[in-house]
Design a protein around this motif. Structure first.
Motif, PDB file in Angstrom:
ATOM      1  N   ALA A 147     -12.065  10.194  11.278  1.00  0.00           N
ATOM      2  CA  ALA A 147     -11.161   9.078  11.020  1.00  0.00           C
ATOM      3  C   ALA A 147      -9.874   9.220  11.827  1.00  0.00           C
ATOM      4  CB  ALA A 147     -10.844   8.990   9.532  1.00  0.00           C
ATOM      5  N   THR A 148      -9.373  10.440  11.937  1.00  0.00           N
ATOM      6  CA  THR A 148      -8.122  10.676  12.652  1.00  0.00           C
ATOM      7  C   THR A 148      -8.269  10.368  14.139  1.00  0.00           C
ATOM      8  OG1 THR A 148      -7.490  12.393  11.057  1.00  0.00           O
ATOM      9  CG2 THR A 148      -6.348  12.391  13.185  1.00  0.00           C
ATOM     10  N   HIS A 149      -9.280  10.947  14.760  1.00  0.00           N
ATOM     11  CA  HIS A 149      -9.470  10.737  16.197  1.00  0.00           C
ATOM     12  C   HIS A 149      -9.727   9.259  16.520  1.00  0.00           C
ATOM     13  CE1 HIS A 149      -9.247  14.848  17.516  1.00  0.00           C
ATOM     14  NE2 HIS A 149     -10.213  15.236  16.706  1.00  0.00           N
ATOM     15  N   LEU A 150     -10.591   8.634  15.734  1.00  0.00           N
ATOM     16  CA  LEU A 150     -10.946   7.250  16.029  1.00  0.00           C
ATOM     17  C   LEU A 150      -9.770   6.305  15.803  1.00  0.00           C
ATOM     18  CD1 LEU A 150     -14.569   7.131  14.582  1.00  0.00           C
ATOM     19  CD2 LEU A 150     -13.912   6.975  16.983  1.00  0.00           C
ATOM     20  N   ALA A 151      -9.007   6.530  14.748  1.00  0.00           N
ATOM     21  CA  ALA A 151      -7.867   5.655  14.473  1.00  0.00           C
ATOM     22  C   ALA A 151      -6.816   5.744  15.584  1.00  0.00           C
ATOM     23  CB  ALA A 151      -7.252   5.999  13.126  1.00  0.00           C
ATOM     24  N   HIS A 152      -6.491   6.962  16.004  1.00  0.00           N
ATOM     25  CA  HIS A 152      -5.496   7.127  17.066  1.00  0.00           C
ATOM     26  C   HIS A 152      -5.997   6.527  18.378  1.00  0.00           C
ATOM     27  CE1 HIS A 152      -2.596   9.367  14.808  1.00  0.00           C
ATOM     28  NE2 HIS A 152      -3.376  10.415  14.612  1.00  0.00           N
ATOM     29  N   ALA A 153      -7.256   6.787  18.698  1.00  0.00           N
ATOM     30  CA  ALA A 153      -7.802   6.265  19.944  1.00  0.00           C
ATOM     31  C   ALA A 153      -7.844   4.742  19.935  1.00  0.00           C
ATOM     32  CB  ALA A 153      -9.193   6.837  20.185  1.00  0.00           C
ATOM     33  N   GLU A 154      -8.225   4.169  18.812  1.00  0.00           N
ATOM     34  CA  GLU A 154      -8.281   2.704  18.708  1.00  0.00           C
ATOM     35  C   GLU A 154      -6.907   2.091  18.935  1.00  0.00           C
ATOM     36  OE1 GLU A 154      -9.560  -1.064  18.291  1.00  0.00           O
ATOM     37  OE2 GLU A 154     -10.985   0.579  18.029  1.00  0.00           O
ATOM     38  N   ALA A 155      -5.878   2.682  18.334  1.00  0.00           N
ATOM     39  CA  ALA A 155      -4.525   2.157  18.510  1.00  0.00           C
ATOM     40  C   ALA A 155      -4.086   2.245  19.969  1.00  0.00           C
ATOM     41  CB  ALA A 155      -3.552   2.922  17.613  1.00  0.00           C
ATOM     42  N   ALA A 156      -4.372   3.375  20.600  1.00  0.00           N
ATOM     43  CA  ALA A 156      -3.981   3.547  22.002  1.00  0.00           C
ATOM     44  C   ALA A 156      -4.723   2.568  22.901  1.00  0.00           C
ATOM     45  CB  ALA A 156      -4.244   4.981  22.447  1.00  0.00           C
ATOM     46  N   LEU A 157      -5.997   2.377  22.635  1.00  0.00           N
ATOM     47  CA  LEU A 157      -6.791   1.459  23.450  1.00  0.00           C
ATOM     48  C   LEU A 157      -6.341   0.013  23.258  1.00  0.00           C
ATOM     49  CD1 LEU A 157     -10.206   3.216  22.874  1.00  0.00           C
ATOM     50  CD2 LEU A 157      -9.142   2.882  25.117  1.00  0.00           C
ATOM     51  N   ARG A 158      -6.034  -0.357  22.033  1.00  0.00           N
ATOM     52  CA  ARG A 158      -5.516  -1.711  21.797  1.00  0.00           C
ATOM     53  C   ARG A 158      -4.194  -1.909  22.522  1.00  0.00           C
ATOM     54  NH1 ARG A 158      -6.778  -0.967  16.139  1.00  0.00           N
ATOM     55  NH2 ARG A 158      -4.534  -0.744  15.831  1.00  0.00           N
ATOM     56  N   GLY A 159      -3.443  -0.816  22.662  1.00  0.00           N
ATOM     57  CA  GLY A 159      -2.161  -0.889  23.357  1.00  0.00           C
ATOM     58  C   GLY A 159      -2.285  -0.803  24.868  1.00  0.00           C
ATOM     59  N   GLY A 160      -3.510  -0.688  25.365  1.00  0.00           N
ATOM     60  CA  GLY A 160      -3.698  -0.748  26.808  1.00  0.00           C
ATOM     61  C   GLY A 160      -4.085   0.539  27.503  1.00  0.00           C
ATOM     62  N   ALA A 161      -4.400   1.614  26.769  1.00  0.00           N
ATOM     63  CA  ALA A 161      -4.802   2.868  27.413  1.00  0.00           C
ATOM     64  C   ALA A 161      -6.030   2.636  28.288  1.00  0.00           C
ATOM     65  CB  ALA A 161      -5.093   3.939  26.368  1.00  0.00           C
ATOM     66  N   ARG A 162      -6.012   3.201  29.479  1.00  0.00           N
ATOM     67  CA  ARG A 162      -7.128   3.050  30.411  1.00  0.00           C
ATOM     68  C   ARG A 162      -8.021   4.279  30.435  1.00  0.00           C
ATOM     69  NH1 ARG A 162      -8.227  -0.759  29.708  1.00  0.00           N
ATOM     70  NH2 ARG A 162      -9.603  -0.869  31.519  1.00  0.00           N
ATOM     71  N   LEU A 163      -7.522   5.388  29.928  1.00  0.00           N
ATOM     72  CA  LEU A 163      -8.285   6.635  29.897  1.00  0.00           C
ATOM     73  C   LEU A 163      -7.919   7.360  28.612  1.00  0.00           C
ATOM     74  CD1 LEU A 163     -10.113   8.672  31.545  1.00  0.00           C
ATOM     75  CD2 LEU A 163      -7.972   9.643  32.423  1.00  0.00           C
ATOM     76  N   GLU A 199     -19.758  16.733  18.618  1.00  0.00           N
ATOM     77  CA  GLU A 199     -20.533  15.860  19.496  1.00  0.00           C
ATOM     78  C   GLU A 199     -20.590  14.431  18.957  1.00  0.00           C
ATOM     79  OE1 GLU A 199     -25.074  15.438  21.195  1.00  0.00           O
ATOM     80  OE2 GLU A 199     -24.136  17.419  21.142  1.00  0.00           O
ATOM     81  N   ALA A 200     -20.725  14.298  17.652  1.00  0.00           N
ATOM     82  CA  ALA A 200     -20.818  12.955  17.062  1.00  0.00           C
ATOM     83  C   ALA A 200     -19.530  12.168  17.293  1.00  0.00           C
ATOM     84  CB  ALA A 200     -21.117  13.058  15.572  1.00  0.00           C
ATOM     85  N   ILE A 201     -18.389  12.824  17.098  1.00  0.00           N
ATOM     86  CA  ILE A 201     -17.119  12.134  17.321  1.00  0.00           C
ATOM     87  C   ILE A 201     -16.953  11.806  18.799  1.00  0.00           C
ATOM     88  CG2 ILE A 201     -14.600  12.379  17.231  1.00  0.00           C
ATOM     89  CD1 ILE A 201     -15.008  14.116  14.721  1.00  0.00           C
ATOM     90  N   ALA A 202     -17.333  12.718  19.658  1.00  0.00           N
ATOM     91  CA  ALA A 202     -17.227  12.475  21.089  1.00  0.00           C
ATOM     92  C   ALA A 202     -18.037  11.247  21.494  1.00  0.00           C
ATOM     93  CB  ALA A 202     -17.698  13.702  21.870  1.00  0.00           C
ATOM     94  N   ARG A 203     -19.229  11.123  20.956  1.00  0.00           N
ATOM     95  CA  ARG A 203     -20.075   9.969  21.277  1.00  0.00           C
ATOM     96  C   ARG A 203     -19.410   8.664  20.815  1.00  0.00           C
ATOM     97  NH1 ARG A 203     -25.283  10.930  22.928  1.00  0.00           N
ATOM     98  NH2 ARG A 203     -26.058  13.074  22.708  1.00  0.00           N
ATOM     99  N   GLU A 204     -18.818   8.702  19.631  1.00  0.00           N
ATOM    100  CA  GLU A 204     -18.161   7.492  19.123  1.00  0.00           C
ATOM    101  C   GLU A 204     -16.947   7.114  19.971  1.00  0.00           C
ATOM    102  OE1 GLU A 204     -18.100   6.368  14.867  1.00  0.00           O
ATOM    103  OE2 GLU A 204     -18.396   8.524  14.539  1.00  0.00           O
ATOM    104  N   LEU A 205     -16.217   8.123  20.414  1.00  0.00           N
ATOM    105  CA  LEU A 205     -15.038   7.842  21.232  1.00  0.00           C
ATOM    106  C   LEU A 205     -15.420   7.258  22.594  1.00  0.00           C
ATOM    107  CD1 LEU A 205     -12.829  10.945  20.417  1.00  0.00           C
ATOM    108  CD2 LEU A 205     -12.299   8.568  19.865  1.00  0.00           C
ATOM    109  N   VAL A 206     -16.494   7.752  23.172  1.00  0.00           N
ATOM    110  CA  VAL A 206     -16.958   7.194  24.441  1.00  0.00           C
ATOM    111  C   VAL A 206     -17.328   5.723  24.255  1.00  0.00           C
ATOM    112  CG1 VAL A 206     -18.783   7.278  26.188  1.00  0.00           C
ATOM    113  CG2 VAL A 206     -17.713   9.401  25.394  1.00  0.00           C
TER     114      VAL A 206
END
Length: 214
Positions: A27-43, A57-64
């Motif tokens: 939940a932590t990784h996905l929430a932070h990544a989602e916010a950054a991506l919505r804000g325009g993160a390219r990588l 591995e499961a979290i890594a797959r979801e983040l990709v």
């Protein structure tokens, strides 16, 4: 949204932060990544020194997958084999990791292979010769994530810009309030952790930095 593996490496680069004790890593990784991506993160970079095995591995797959839905790329910290196994967009290597040429051989010509060069120009020149996609220098400013890290500062970005012909990343202590100084010095990427994850509104913080590249 389609992700172009050959698009220039430029813009906001978000690295997932350490997971607070007792918090759910997924939940932590996905929430932070989602916010950054919505804000325009390219990588984005999945970095977690505590998780291992199937959970990691499961979290890594979801983040990709999440990054790709935003037309962005997701790379893995340190673990080239995991990056290859889940078809991530690449890997980021530190001082004690394998040579970037080995990662390039395993991951292919379009993979992102980033290399930490800390506060030294010579390792960046060697990484460029070995096939790195970008080199990262830091810290740019005092960093709460790595308070003991060597200081590089925006001036090293200027020196690297004059000496190198590949994307350059600044990292360490970067926030929406000081990111412009790093971009003005010539950085193609600004890597941010707590400047986004610890902000009152992470998405808004990400957007402030992203717009510097418009």
């Amino acid at each position: 949204m389609t992700t172009d593996s050959r698009a220039p490496l430029r813009g906001l680069y978000f690295i997932t932060p350490a997971v607070p004790e007792g918090a759910d890593p997924r939940a932590t990784h996905l929430a932070h990544a989602e916010a950054a991506l919505r804000g325009g993160a390219r990588l984005i970079q999945f970095r977690d020194k505590e998780l291992a095995g199937k959970a990691r591995e499961a979290i890594a797959r979801e983040l990709v997958a999440l990054a790709h839905t935003h037309g962005a790329r997701c790379i893995i910290n340190d673990d080239t084999e995991l990056a290859a196994r889940i078809q991530a967009d690449g890997v980021h290597l530190g001082r004690d990791d394998p040579d970037p040429s080995a990662a390039r051989t395993l991951l292919g010509p379009d993979a992102v292979v980033g290399v930490s060069c800390y506060n030294e120009l010579a390792p960046a020149e060697a990484a460029a010769r070995a096939g790195a996609s970008y080199v990262a220098f830091g810290t740019m400013f005092a960093s709460p994530t790595k308070p003991e890290a060597a200081f590089a500062g925006p001036e090293l970005i200027r020196q690297a810009r004059a000496a190198l012909d590949l994307p350059i990343c600044g990292i360490g202590g970067i926030t929406p309030d000081n990111a412009a100084e790093v971009v003005a010095a010539g950085a193609d990427l600004v890597a941010v952790i707590q400047g986004i994850s610890a902000a009152p509104d992470p998405e808004a913080a990400a957007r402030r930095i992203s717009t510097l590249f418009d």
